[in-house]
Write a protein that holds these residues in place. Structure first.
Motif, PDB file in Angstrom:
ATOM      1  N   ALA A 183       0.973  -1.290   0.036  1.00 49.33           N
ATOM      2  CA  ALA A 183      -0.152   0.067  -0.165  1.00 49.33           C
ATOM      3  C   ALA A 183       0.764   1.075   0.047  1.00 49.33           C
ATOM      4  O   ALA A 183       1.991   1.500   0.178  1.00 49.33           O
ATOM      5  CB  ALA A 183      -0.968  -0.136   1.042  1.00 49.33           C
ATOM      6  N   GLU A 184       0.188   2.436  -0.246  1.00 47.43           N
ATOM      7  CA  GLU A 184       1.059   3.591  -0.189  1.00 47.43           C
ATOM      8  C   GLU A 184       0.475   4.306   1.215  1.00 47.43           C
ATOM      9  O   GLU A 184      -0.611   3.934   1.601  1.00 47.43           O
ATOM     10  CB  GLU A 184       0.420   4.448  -1.519  1.00 47.43           C
ATOM     11  CG  GLU A 184       0.864   3.802  -2.720  1.00 47.43           C
ATOM     12  CD  GLU A 184       2.684   3.954  -2.646  1.00 47.43           C
ATOM     13  OE1 GLU A 184       3.366   4.802  -2.151  1.00 47.43           O
ATOM     14  OE2 GLU A 184       3.218   2.959  -3.464  1.00 47.43           O
ATOM     15  N   PRO A 185       1.326   5.208   1.782  1.00 48.88           N
ATOM     16  CA  PRO A 185       2.592   5.492   1.193  1.00 48.88           C
ATOM     17  C   PRO A 185       3.591   4.642   1.598  1.00 48.88           C
ATOM     18  O   PRO A 185       3.198   3.837   2.325  1.00 48.88           O
ATOM     19  CB  PRO A 185       2.915   6.876   2.202  1.00 48.88           C
ATOM     20  CG  PRO A 185       2.062   6.697   3.496  1.00 48.88           C
ATOM     21  CD  PRO A 185       1.221   6.084   2.972  1.00 48.88           C
ATOM     22  N   SER A 186       4.672   4.566   0.573  1.00 51.32           N
ATOM     23  CA  SER A 186       5.755   3.484   0.682  1.00 51.32           C
ATOM     24  C   SER A 186       7.198   4.112   0.342  1.00 51.32           C
ATOM     25  O   SER A 186       7.168   5.293   0.160  1.00 51.32           O
ATOM     26  CB  SER A 186       5.471   2.227  -0.207  1.00 51.32           C
ATOM     27  OG  SER A 186       5.604   2.852  -1.421  1.00 51.32           O
ATOM     28  N   VAL A 187       8.075   3.310   0.486  1.00 48.45           N
ATOM     29  CA  VAL A 187       9.455   3.793   0.225  1.00 48.45           C
ATOM     30  C   VAL A 187       9.831   2.638  -1.081  1.00 48.45           C
ATOM     31  O   VAL A 187       9.634   1.351  -1.012  1.00 48.45           O
ATOM     32  CB  VAL A 187      10.469   3.732   1.248  1.00 48.45           C
ATOM     33  CG1 VAL A 187       9.931   4.602   2.329  1.00 48.45           C
ATOM     34  CG2 VAL A 187      10.619   2.269   1.792  1.00 48.45           C
ATOM     35  N   HIS A 188      10.933   3.187  -1.988  1.00 44.48           N
ATOM     36  CA  HIS A 188      11.487   2.234  -3.023  1.00 44.48           C
ATOM     37  C   HIS A 188      12.814   2.172  -2.711  1.00 44.48           C
ATOM     38  O   HIS A 188      13.462   3.350  -2.804  1.00 44.48           O
ATOM     39  CB  HIS A 188      11.210   3.109  -4.123  1.00 44.48           C
ATOM     40  CG  HIS A 188      11.699   2.324  -5.567  1.00 44.48           C
ATOM     41  ND1 HIS A 188      11.971   2.841  -6.516  1.00 44.48           N
ATOM     42  CD2 HIS A 188      11.973   0.991  -5.605  1.00 44.48           C
ATOM     43  CE1 HIS A 188      12.573   1.985  -7.548  1.00 44.48           C
ATOM     44  NE2 HIS A 188      12.374   0.851  -7.006  1.00 44.48           N
ATOM     45  N   LEU A 189      13.275   0.912  -2.519  1.00 44.52           N
ATOM     46  CA  LEU A 189      14.824   0.992  -2.321  1.00 44.52           C
ATOM     47  C   LEU A 189      15.370  -0.026  -3.503  1.00 44.52           C
ATOM     48  O   LEU A 189      14.632  -1.055  -4.008  1.00 44.52           O
ATOM     49  CB  LEU A 189      14.993  -0.103  -1.083  1.00 44.52           C
ATOM     50  CG  LEU A 189      14.463   0.770   0.272  1.00 44.52           C
ATOM     51  CD1 LEU A 189      14.825  -0.286   1.417  1.00 44.52           C
ATOM     52  CD2 LEU A 189      15.115   1.990   0.409  1.00 44.52           C
ATOM     53  N   THR A 190      16.539   0.129  -4.069  1.00 49.96           N
ATOM     54  CA  THR A 190      17.304  -0.641  -4.983  1.00 49.96           C
ATOM     55  C   THR A 190      18.533  -1.144  -4.254  1.00 49.96           C
ATOM     56  O   THR A 190      19.410  -0.245  -3.773  1.00 49.96           O
ATOM     57  CB  THR A 190      17.578   0.144  -6.067  1.00 49.96           C
ATOM     58  OG1 THR A 190      16.309   0.754  -6.768  1.00 49.96           O
ATOM     59  CG2 THR A 190      18.245  -0.439  -7.269  1.00 49.96           C
ATOM     60  N   VAL A 191      18.848  -2.313  -4.311  1.00 43.92           N
ATOM     61  CA  VAL A 191      19.923  -3.059  -3.638  1.00 43.92           C
ATOM     62  C   VAL A 191      20.799  -3.726  -4.688  1.00 43.92           C
ATOM     63  O   VAL A 191      20.084  -4.430  -5.403  1.00 43.92           O
ATOM     64  CB  VAL A 191      19.615  -3.995  -2.547  1.00 43.92           C
ATOM     65  CG1 VAL A 191      20.620  -4.553  -2.177  1.00 43.92           C
ATOM     66  CG2 VAL A 191      18.634  -3.397  -1.400  1.00 43.92           C
ATOM     67  N   GLU A 192      22.086  -3.462  -4.730  1.00 44.66           N
ATOM     68  CA  GLU A 192      23.141  -4.195  -5.778  1.00 44.66           C
ATOM     69  C   GLU A 192      23.343  -5.574  -5.083  1.00 44.66           C
ATOM     70  O   GLU A 192      23.963  -5.540  -3.747  1.00 44.66           O
ATOM     71  CB  GLU A 192      24.338  -3.444  -5.779  1.00 44.66           C
ATOM     72  CG  GLU A 192      25.143  -3.864  -6.854  1.00 44.66           C
ATOM     73  CD  GLU A 192      26.418  -2.965  -6.948  1.00 44.66           C
ATOM     74  OE1 GLU A 192      27.701  -3.715  -7.172  1.00 44.66           O
ATOM     75  OE2 GLU A 192      26.246  -1.803  -6.685  1.00 44.66           O
ATOM     76  N   THR A 193      22.931  -6.517  -5.854  1.00 45.65           N
ATOM     77  CA  THR A 193      23.102  -7.853  -4.997  1.00 45.65           C
ATOM     78  C   THR A 193      24.174  -8.839  -6.078  1.00 45.65           C
ATOM     79  O   THR A 193      24.059  -8.731  -7.235  1.00 45.65           O
ATOM     80  CB  THR A 193      21.637  -8.525  -5.272  1.00 45.65           C
ATOM     81  OG1 THR A 193      21.262  -8.674  -6.425  1.00 45.65           O
ATOM     82  CG2 THR A 193      20.600  -7.808  -4.346  1.00 45.65           C
ATOM     83  N   SER A 194      24.416  -9.802  -5.243  1.00 48.56           N
ATOM     84  CA  SER A 194      25.611 -10.767  -6.029  1.00 48.56           C
ATOM     85  C   SER A 194      25.218 -12.064  -5.063  1.00 48.56           C
ATOM     86  O   SER A 194      24.512 -12.056  -4.091  1.00 48.56           O
ATOM     87  CB  SER A 194      27.008 -10.052  -5.897  1.00 48.56           C
ATOM     88  OG  SER A 194      27.467 -10.211  -4.537  1.00 48.56           O
ATOM     89  N   GLY A 195      25.830 -13.017  -5.602  1.00 49.98           N
ATOM     90  CA  GLY A 195      25.695 -14.374  -5.140  1.00 49.98           C
ATOM     91  C   GLY A 195      24.336 -15.182  -5.098  1.00 49.98           C
ATOM     92  O   GLY A 195      23.561 -14.906  -6.350  1.00 49.98           O
ATOM     93  N   THR A 196      23.834 -15.789  -4.447  1.00 54.47           N
ATOM     94  CA  THR A 196      22.632 -16.734  -4.404  1.00 54.47           C
ATOM     95  C   THR A 196      21.425 -15.852  -3.977  1.00 54.47           C
ATOM     96  O   THR A 196      21.000 -15.757  -2.887  1.00 54.47           O
ATOM     97  CB  THR A 196      22.762 -18.037  -3.440  1.00 54.47           C
ATOM     98  OG1 THR A 196      24.004 -18.424  -3.704  1.00 54.47           O
ATOM     99  CG2 THR A 196      21.525 -18.827  -3.746  1.00 54.47           C
ATOM    100  N   ALA A 197      21.144 -14.749  -4.704  1.00 50.94           N
ATOM    101  CA  ALA A 197      20.057 -13.845  -4.410  1.00 50.94           C
ATOM    102  C   ALA A 197      18.785 -14.479  -4.308  1.00 50.94           C
ATOM    103  O   ALA A 197      18.213 -15.459  -5.014  1.00 50.94           O
ATOM    104  CB  ALA A 197      19.950 -12.704  -5.236  1.00 50.94           C
ATOM    105  N   PRO A 198      17.839 -14.088  -3.326  1.00 54.28           N
ATOM    106  CA  PRO A 198      16.519 -14.598  -3.286  1.00 54.28           C
ATOM    107  C   PRO A 198      15.617 -14.217  -4.472  1.00 54.28           C
ATOM    108  O   PRO A 198      15.781 -13.204  -5.098  1.00 54.28           O
ATOM    109  CB  PRO A 198      15.969 -13.704  -2.243  1.00 54.28           C
ATOM    110  CG  PRO A 198      17.063 -13.253  -1.305  1.00 54.28           C
ATOM    111  CD  PRO A 198      18.089 -13.044  -2.103  1.00 54.28           C
ATOM    112  N   ALA A 199      14.904 -14.954  -4.852  1.00 51.75           N
ATOM    113  CA  ALA A 199      13.839 -15.123  -6.073  1.00 51.75           C
ATOM    114  C   ALA A 199      12.769 -13.826  -5.884  1.00 51.75           C
ATOM    115  O   ALA A 199      12.555 -13.755  -4.694  1.00 51.75           O
ATOM    116  CB  ALA A 199      13.513 -16.432  -6.426  1.00 51.75           C
ATOM    117  N   PRO A 200      12.316 -13.311  -6.770  1.00 51.08           N
ATOM    118  CA  PRO A 200      11.187 -12.316  -6.484  1.00 51.08           C
ATOM    119  C   PRO A 200      10.002 -13.255  -6.006  1.00 51.08           C
ATOM    120  O   PRO A 200       9.882 -14.408  -6.315  1.00 51.08           O
ATOM    121  CB  PRO A 200      11.024 -11.761  -7.889  1.00 51.08           C
ATOM    122  CG  PRO A 200      12.162 -12.196  -8.696  1.00 51.08           C
ATOM    123  CD  PRO A 200      12.740 -13.218  -8.152  1.00 51.08           C
TER     124      PRO A 200
END
Length: 332
Positions: free
Chosen positions: A149-166
């Motif tokens: 829901a809104e309001p919310s925050v948007h984060l972008t993370v640089e990932t490597s390795g065995t990243a979790p699936a969406p």
């Protein structure tokens, strides 16, 4: 060089790219300031806490000599304030590495989660469900979780390795409890200004993100409980209603808990049988450190903190949670 000198020298190197003023303050720590800092409990010597208190007492971060001046001219007041200070940065970027863990917990249980944010300050990390999270990978950007829901925050993370699936399962939170020695009510006048005392003055983007997180938190405010770890953990858990799956979150909290009490927190979490999601300084929790891959170097800035679930390390990241190396998928 003493341990305190070393701590501040390392902090100066780490913070210099984002805050030259805080780096200059850290480099200004001399023998007199070391003596002052060594007179307060070890967990009260964290640079962010010390600098926030200094600013509250009138020191100007744009003046590299003002921290030493405060130590000379207002030594009793500075020492007294440091002895009881509980300032936390409450950086919502720390949600980036833990949102996938919450998503995995939500997918594994039909019940909504009951969140206890231990060391919550204003509760800006009490909103994992209100985070839209993107992973930036070598193959492009992948949306991992969408805010419910809104309001919310948007984060972008640089990932490597065995990243979790969406995940297609939204994080459902049925109750929120914020445990803190001095919880901040964002609805009170001046509360947000108090919260950003610990933010370096150059970090205007971070302050803007905190403001977005504050709006999201105000939309779903937690129940605030004044207390500390480990003594008030049971009281916080008992405040959750029936019908939720209890999850305790600590993000940069346990560094402020004296060493002997850290293990008491871990032991009590296990005794209560609740999930524990943590983003804590690499190495401060022996049991978690024992589950790290052998090639993780705690001195590496990109391994500054460890992401763990129920005491098992899942990933390491930089101090701000924007670069994450995964080596275990939560729930796998």
């Amino acid at each position: 060089m003493t341990g305190t000198h070393e701590r501040y020298a390392a902090y100066a190197e780490r913070i210099a790219p984002v805050s030259p003023s805080y780096a200059a303050w850290a480099r200004s720590v001399d023998g007199d300031l070391v003596a002052l800092l060594d007179a307060v409990p070890e967990q009260q010597r964290q640079p962010e806490l010390v600098f926030a208190v200094a600013r509250r007492l009138g020191a100007d971060p744009s003046d590299p000599g003002s921290l030493r001046a405060l130590g000379r001219e207002a030594r009793p007041a500075f020492t007294a304030a440091l002895a009881t200070a509980t300032v936390q940065a409450n950086d919502p970027r720390r949600l980036g590495p833990v949102v996938p863990v919450f998503a995995a917990l939500a997918a594994a249980d039909e019940r909504p989660l009951g969140l206890v944010d231990a060391g919550a300050a204003a509760g800006l990390c009490s909103i994992p469900d209100r985070v839209t999270l993107d992973h930036r990978t070598p193959d492009g950007v992948v949306r991992v979780h969408a805010a419910v829901a809104e309001p919310s925050v948007h984060l972008t993370v640089e990932t490597s390795g065995t990243a979790p699936a969406p995940t297609t399962t939204p994080i459902r939170i049925g109750a929120r409890v914020a445990l803190d020695p001095n919880p901040i009510d964002l609805a009170e006048p001046g509360a947000f200004d108090r919260l950003v005392e610990a933010v370096p003055p150059e970090a205007t983007d971070r302050t803007a993100l905190m403001r977005e997180a504050a709006r999201a938190t105000l939309a779903v405010p937690p129940v605030r409980i004044r207390g500390t770890l480990p003594g008030d953990l049971d009281r916080a858990l008992d405040a959750l209603p029936d019908g939720v799956r209890p999850v305790v979150l600590t993000t940069g909290t346990l560094v402020y808990v004296p060493g002997a009490d850290r293990q008491r927190v871990v032991d009590r979490l296990r005794e209560r049988g609740v999930h524990w999601v943590a983003l804590e300084r690499t190495g401060i929790l022996r049991g978690v450190a024992e589950t790290l891959p052998a090639d993780v170097d705690p001195a590496d800035p990109d391994a500054f903190a460890t992401v763990s679930l129920d005491g098992v390390a899942l990933a390491v990241c930089d101090p701000f949670g924007v670069r994450v190396r995964w080596f275990r998928r939560p729930g796998a």
